[in-house]
Design a protein around this motif. Sequence first.
Motif, PDB file in Angstrom:
ATOM      1  N   CYS A   1       0.857  -1.197   0.000  1.00 15.89           N
ATOM      2  CA  CYS A   1       0.000   0.000   0.000  1.00 15.89           C
ATOM      3  C   CYS A   1       0.885   1.236   0.000  1.00 15.89           C
ATOM      4  N   THR A   2       0.468   2.265  -0.733  1.00 15.43           N
ATOM      5  CA  THR A   2       1.171   3.545  -0.731  1.00 15.43           C
ATOM      6  C   THR A   2       0.162   4.669  -0.552  1.00 15.43           C
ATOM      7  N   TRP A   3       0.641   5.801  -0.058  1.00 15.11           N
ATOM      8  CA  TRP A   3      -0.218   6.977   0.084  1.00 15.11           C
ATOM      9  C   TRP A   3       0.652   8.214   0.242  1.00 15.11           C
TER      10      TRP A   3
ATOM     11  N   GLY B   1       1.756  12.003  -4.692  1.00 12.97           N
ATOM     12  CA  GLY B   1       2.069  11.057  -5.766  1.00 12.97           C
ATOM     13  C   GLY B   1       2.897  11.608  -6.900  1.00 12.97           C
TER      14      GLY B   1
ATOM     15  N   HIS C   1       0.608   4.001  -8.806  1.00 14.27           N
ATOM     16  CA  HIS C   1      -0.771   3.761  -9.252  1.00 14.27           C
ATOM     17  C   HIS C   1      -1.003   4.168 -10.703  1.00 14.27           C
TER      18      HIS C   1
ATOM     19  N   ASN D   1      -0.329   7.095 -12.065  1.00 13.02           N
ATOM     20  CA  ASN D   1      -0.602   8.515 -12.226  1.00 13.02           C
ATOM     21  C   ASN D   1       0.223   9.302 -11.201  1.00 13.02           C
TER      22      ASN D   1
ATOM     23  N   GLU E   1      -2.851  10.523  -2.655  1.00 11.34           N
ATOM     24  CA  GLU E   1      -3.761   9.601  -1.974  1.00 11.34           C
ATOM     25  C   GLU E   1      -3.665   9.880  -0.479  1.00 11.34           C
TER      26      GLU E   1
ATOM     27  N   LYS F   1      -3.558   2.957  -0.261  1.00 11.34           N
ATOM     28  CA  LYS F   1      -4.188   2.338  -1.425  1.00 11.34           C
ATOM     29  C   LYS F   1      -3.297   1.217  -1.933  1.00 11.34           C
TER      30      LYS F   1
ATOM     31  N   VAL G   1      -1.310  -1.159  -4.276  1.00 12.15           N
ATOM     32  CA  VAL G   1      -0.693  -1.023  -5.596  1.00 12.15           C
ATOM     33  C   VAL G   1      -1.112  -2.231  -6.432  1.00 12.15           C
ATOM     34  N   GLU G   2      -2.120  -2.028  -7.271  1.00  9.65           N
ATOM     35  CA  GLU G   2      -2.701  -3.137  -8.027  1.00  9.65           C
ATOM     36  C   GLU G   2      -1.715  -3.733  -9.024  1.00  9.65           C
TER      37      GLU G   2
ATOM     38  N   SER H   1       4.386   3.348 -12.881  1.00  8.71           N
ATOM     39  CA  SER H   1       3.954   2.040 -12.364  1.00  8.71           C
ATOM     40  C   SER H   1       5.186   1.175 -12.115  1.00  8.71           C
TER      41      SER H   1
END
Length: 527
Positions: free
Chosen positions: A379-381, A384, A391, A393, A397, A401, A403-404, A459
Amino acid sequence: MDTTTASGASSVITEQAIVPLASPPVAHQRQQRHCFGDSIPGEFPLSANPSIVLHFLTACNLDPQDLAKLEVTCSFFRQPAHFDPDHELSLAELAALDMCQKRAIFKPMTIEQQQCLKQRCGGSWKLVLRYLLVGESCTRREKSQAIAGPGHSLAVTSKGAVYSFGSNSSGQLGHGTTHEEPRPSLIRSLLGVRIIHAAAGAGRTMLISDAGRVYAFGKDSFGEAEFGAEGNKLVTTPQAVESLKDIFVVQAAIGNFFTAVLSREGRIYTFSWGDESKLGHQTEPNDLEPRPLLGALENLPVVQIAAGYCYLLALACQPNGMSVYSVGCGLGGKLGHGTRTDEKEPKLIERFVELNLQPVVVAAGAWHAAVVGKDGRVCTWGWGRYGCLGHGNEDCESVPKVVEALSNVKAIHVATGDYTTFVVSDAGDVYSFGCGESSSLGHDTAADEQGNRQTNVLSPEVVTSLKERVVQISLTNSIYWNAHTFALTDSDKLYAFGAGDKGQLGVKLADNQTERAIPDRVDVDLS
């Protein structure tokens, strides 16, 4: 707990007996093995040799969760074992205590101190063991380490010797001089002292010994270096920090406006915030004494701390799991609470409960943060910019969130810097994203007409130039210095890339070259 019968057939411990799952034909009569037995000839009750069972549990270094499962599934492991030092402890609890006794920071504790830690962790030796193991894992305590500081670098061997190199204008290398060192040089004044942790800030260094002593050198104050709040003199050799002599310290984190240390008992102390906004305590701006971090973490054991530009993250160990707290400046949403407001006392980041994610490692970049979960999710926040959140972009955040793009990767380690992030997988692969300035991402990006390699990565991308299995990444975490990065392998080899204008890479650069895009081996023995 799985075991094996005399003929090699797999079997399972139950409350009544070890029941074979699959038994090949045998010519002789098999003996049945029971936990307790009921005086039938030929039985081998485990209860007849509890000391052997205890030795087995301890020698196998079982995870605290596995010990807890044994207690739940079989009463033999949860009944009082009648062994010293506490006849009321179960075999599972005694095994946990024995494994705690093997840890370097636990050994020197008095019985009273050990009991206090036990209560602080939740009243169980299994919880104490979990606390110690998580702390060792996320900080590489008692293992080799590499630290990429602002302009200077540190390398700690597995035996506790320390090498330093790079910028030395404030004596932050600890060699008694203010000369730059382009190659790793041993800090000889610390020979005989085993260092288990190191931290680097702008113009300053802190080292922690296995006896809990803190040694500092460089600027003699931990205020904001770039704004002239450094003290009246430079300390060019390691000096014990007297204000911390009564605190057994296991970790330090240096932010741009403050310093934080973590005690053996999991308490955080902060000092030199530098202005009227104190970090969890209200004192005069010129108060340089370490003070306990007040608020929600006063009665919770913390296993790891991470300092960003003007904020602090804390990984806390609770009986029901791990949690993350943040305190300080909320600009960019980097505190993770869904707002951009400051927090004067630690506040729980609640988002991880919603994500069903158990944090095990935290990282605080200058303006963004990251966490690795027990299940390997990242997870990152925060801010950005340049894609440092991974993410796809440059959006901010304000809550963690996932990182998918790393959904197929099981992460074990994460490192953050100034708009840059690195992730290490359980396979030893390295992924990086964010700002590509100074070639610190490790990607062999083609240079433009001006010779620049400053391609930003939005990404996660695999750092293909790292061919060996990596266990730790460290990168510069300062907005005032060009970044450089270290990759430490499981064979204790150290590779460096990024900015090297002050010798902070520890490798030779070509004439007129100030950075290295491809990782190069640093000539230092960390084994």
